[in-house]
Design a protein around this motif. Structure first.
Motif, short mmCIF file in Angstrom:
data_model
loop_
_atom_site.label_atom_id
_atom_site.label_comp_id
_atom_site.label_asym_id
_atom_site.label_seq_id
_atom_site.Cartn_x
_atom_site.Cartn_y
_atom_site.Cartn_z
N TYR A 40 4.46 12.31 -2.09
CA TYR A 40 3.76 11.27 -2.85
C TYR A 40 3.81 11.59 -4.35
CZ TYR A 40 0.22 7.63 -3.53
OH TYR A 40 -0.45 6.50 -3.91
N VAL A 41 3.60 12.85 -4.68
CA VAL A 41 3.67 13.26 -6.08
C VAL A 41 5.07 13.05 -6.63
CG1 VAL A 41 3.46 15.23 -7.66
CG2 VAL A 41 1.78 14.91 -5.83
N ARG A 42 6.09 13.38 -5.83
CA ARG A 42 7.47 13.18 -6.28
C ARG A 42 7.78 11.70 -6.49
NH1 ARG A 42 8.53 17.82 -2.97
NH2 ARG A 42 8.73 16.53 -1.10
N ARG A 47 8.62 7.32 -10.62
CA ARG A 47 8.27 6.00 -11.17
C ARG A 47 7.45 6.12 -12.45
NH1 ARG A 47 8.97 5.86 -5.90
NH2 ARG A 47 9.81 3.99 -4.89
N ARG A 48 7.57 7.23 -13.14
CA ARG A 48 6.80 7.44 -14.36
C ARG A 48 7.15 6.41 -15.43
NH1 ARG A 48 10.75 11.15 -13.75
NH2 ARG A 48 12.16 11.62 -15.50
N HIS A 49 8.41 5.98 -15.48
CA HIS A 49 8.80 4.99 -16.47
C HIS A 49 8.17 3.63 -16.16
CE1 HIS A 49 11.54 7.92 -18.09
NE2 HIS A 49 12.20 8.02 -16.95
N PHE A 50 8.06 3.29 -14.87
CA PHE A 50 7.37 2.07 -14.49
C PHE A 50 5.90 2.13 -14.88
CE2 PHE A 50 4.46 0.44 -11.19
CZ PHE A 50 4.63 -0.93 -11.39
N HIS A 137 7.31 -2.09 -2.67
CA HIS A 137 6.97 -0.79 -2.09
C HIS A 137 7.01 0.26 -3.20
CE1 HIS A 137 6.63 2.50 0.73
NE2 HIS A 137 7.72 3.05 0.21
N PHE A 138 5.89 0.84 -3.49
CA PHE A 138 5.77 1.89 -4.50
C PHE A 138 4.47 2.64 -4.23
CE2 PHE A 138 3.59 -1.80 -6.08
CZ PHE A 138 2.45 -1.31 -6.70
N GLU A 299 -3.51 5.44 1.52
CA GLU A 299 -2.32 4.79 0.97
C GLU A 299 -1.81 3.67 1.85
OE1 GLU A 299 1.10 4.16 -1.56
OE2 GLU A 299 -0.86 5.10 -1.86
N GLU A 300 -1.79 3.87 3.17
CA GLU A 300 -1.19 2.86 4.06
C GLU A 300 -2.09 1.65 4.28
OE1 GLU A 300 -3.33 5.89 6.70
OE2 GLU A 300 -2.10 5.87 4.88
N THR A 301 -3.31 1.68 3.78
CA THR A 301 -4.24 0.55 4.02
C THR A 301 -4.25 -0.45 2.87
OG1 THR A 301 -6.15 1.66 2.99
CG2 THR A 301 -5.73 2.11 5.32
N TYR A 302 -3.70 -0.10 1.71
CA TYR A 302 -3.80 -0.98 0.56
C TYR A 302 -2.93 -2.23 0.76
CZ TYR A 302 -5.79 3.23 -1.47
OH TYR A 302 -6.56 4.35 -1.71
#
Length: 305
Positions: A40-42, A47-50, A137-138, A299-302
């Motif tokens: 998840y951290v990776r 996606r740091r630019h996003f 998906h992100f 995470e999977e519930t959002y």
């Protein structure tokens, strides 16, 4: 005359392990499944630019319909400070015995607004962006983090006005101003962590967003934004012994007073609680790491429901 119909035996379904092997062979994974914490951290780092682009775009669009545009980033906290000065400083007299009260007040309002806005934005990070959450998906933590980053960008933009106010009221530029950098870093981590906690709670119960203004207003009043905790404590010796340490250990008060200590030369270290930097680091780690893990676990519930 009755007729008995023979039903065909049920067709045997493939074993679960066969389906798992088939999915693994073709590189398929469960849609929306929560990844491991390191993965998840990776994903977030990838996606740091996003995250930065999204926060910048939200900041630009925030005042796009106003004629004064981005000027409101500075005007809003300044107008709040003017109101608080009249009510608390003049009518209630809290400016007595507080040197450089205007810089003291404006610094408190700016730093408090940073925390307040980050938490309010985080509360609506998921519930207010369901279309984006369901369409793409992100890692969902990108949303509350980007909103916290947006508020940091807004604060940095407003800091120019704060510097002008400090200079206009005779506060000299000093080497201690450099301490504002680690103080802001720690506060940013704290804000992002609390934003993620509120984002998960707000995703499940959107009505929390209606309650938060009252909670935050109460928190502001006990955080020494408009008054000095140190001066008030010295004037109330009849208080229970636990009141002053609790007020001083309040994370909002910690970060506000650290910024006052860094920027205002009349605000001395004796006005800070003992081990103030250790407390600031502890709050940042507890809120930042704890909030991140708390958010990741759902995470999977959002976006569902």
């Amino acid at each position: 005359m009755s007729q008995v119909l023979d039903t065909p035996p049920p067709t045997a379904s493939p074993a679960d392990d066969d389906l798992s092997a088939l999915a693994a062979r073709h590189g398929l994974t469960v849609s929306g499944a929560r990844p491991s914490l390191p993965d998840y951290v990776r994903q977030l780092w990838a996606r740091r630019h996003f995250i930065t682009a999204f926060s910048t775009a939200k900041l630009t669009a925030q005042y796009s319909q106003a004629k004064l545009g981005q000027v409101w980033q500075v005007m809003t906290p300044l107008l709040n400070a003017a109101v608080y000065y009249f009510i608390f400083g003049v009518l209630l007299g809290t400016k007595r015995n507080v040197p450089d009260y205007v810089p003291f007040l404006v610094t408190g309002v700016f730093i408090w607004t940073f925390t307040q806005s980050s938490i309010m934005a985080g509360t609506r990070a998921i519930s207010g962006n369901l279309g984006l959450v369901r369409a793409l998906h992100f890692p969902r933590a990108a949303l509350p983090i980007s909103f916290a980053l947006q508020q940091l960008q807004q604060l940095l933009f407003s800091m120019a006005a704060l510097v002008v106010i400090l200079l206009c009221f005779g506060v000299p530029i000093a080497a201690s101003w450099l301490l504002a950098v680690p103080a802001l870093v720690l506060q940013s981590v704290f804000n992002a962590g609390v934003s993620m906690i509120m984002a998960r709670m707000g995703a499940k119960t959107p009505d929390i967003a209606q309650l938060m203004p009252f909670v935050l207003r109460t928190w502001m009043y006990v955080s020494g934004v408009m008054w000095s905790i140190d001066k008030l404590a010295k004037g109330h010796h009849d208080w229970p012994s636990w009141v002053v340490p609790v007020l001083q250990a309040n994370p909002a008060a910690i970060y506000i007073d650290l910024m006052r200590y860094a920027l205002i030369d009349s605000f001395h270290g004796s006005q800070l609680p003992h081990h103030v930097w250790a407390i600031a680091v502890a709050w940042a780690l507890v809120a930042g790491v704890g909030g991140f893990i708390y958010f990741w676990k759902a995470e999977e519930t959002y976006g569902r429901g």
